[in-house]
Design a protein around this motif. Structure first.
Motif, short mmCIF file in Angstrom:
data_model
loop_
_atom_site.label_atom_id
_atom_site.label_comp_id
_atom_site.label_asym_id
_atom_site.label_seq_id
_atom_site.Cartn_x
_atom_site.Cartn_y
_atom_site.Cartn_z
N ARG A 1 0.83 -1.21 0.00
CA ARG A 1 0.00 0.00 0.00
C ARG A 1 0.87 1.26 0.00
NH1 ARG A 1 -5.42 0.67 1.93
NH2 ARG A 1 -5.85 2.88 2.16
N GLU A 2 1.93 1.25 0.79
CA GLU A 2 2.85 2.39 0.80
C GLU A 2 3.49 2.58 -0.58
OE1 GLU A 2 5.76 1.99 3.88
OE2 GLU A 2 4.23 1.81 5.44
N GLU B 1 0.92 4.24 -2.68
CA GLU B 1 0.65 5.61 -2.25
C GLU B 1 1.71 6.60 -2.71
OE1 GLU B 1 0.16 5.23 1.95
OE2 GLU B 1 -1.99 4.84 1.80
N ASN B 2 2.88 6.13 -3.04
CA ASN B 2 3.94 7.00 -3.54
C ASN B 2 3.53 7.53 -4.92
OD1 ASN B 2 6.25 8.19 -4.56
ND2 ASN B 2 7.59 6.49 -3.99
#
Length: 111
Positions: A42-43, A46-47
């Motif tokens: 997810r990170e 999200e970038n």
């Protein structure tokens, strides 16, 4: 022969060329996140440096799919079903694009 053949041919080849680096980038991203926790993936999404190419990859791939499936339908379906299948092909491509863009929006902005 249809007068739309040449622009369709050019667009399909252009999307194919655009998909080469995007698919390579996507595969590298998938392999680098294998076995990782969902929060890590997810990170990664999200970038903005990953979210924007991911959205471009899905949109271009869906458009490329729509063109390719449309050509197959036009070449091999010779009944009243051709128009129905071409319409469903458009709906499927737009649905895929909408769902993917909404999912990226939800991941990036909502949470």
């Amino acid at each position: 022969m249809s007068s739309k053949g040449t622009p369709t041919f050019v667009i399909q080849r252009a999307t194919a060329v655009l998909l080469i680096p995007l698919a390579a980038w996507f595969m590298i991203g998938i392999v680098s996140n294998l076995g990782a926790e969902p929060a890590v993936a997810r990170e990664w999404i999200e970038n903005p440096l990953n979210a924007i190419p991911l959205a471009a990859f899905v949109i271009i791939a869906a458009w490329h799919m729509r063109i390719g499936m449309g050509e197959i339908i036009i070449d091999y379906i010779h009944s009243w079903m051709k128009d129905v299948l071409l319409f469903l092909n458009w709906i499927a491509a737009l649905g895929l694009i909408s769902a993917a863009v909404y999912a990226l929006y939800a991941i990036y902005f909502v949470s």
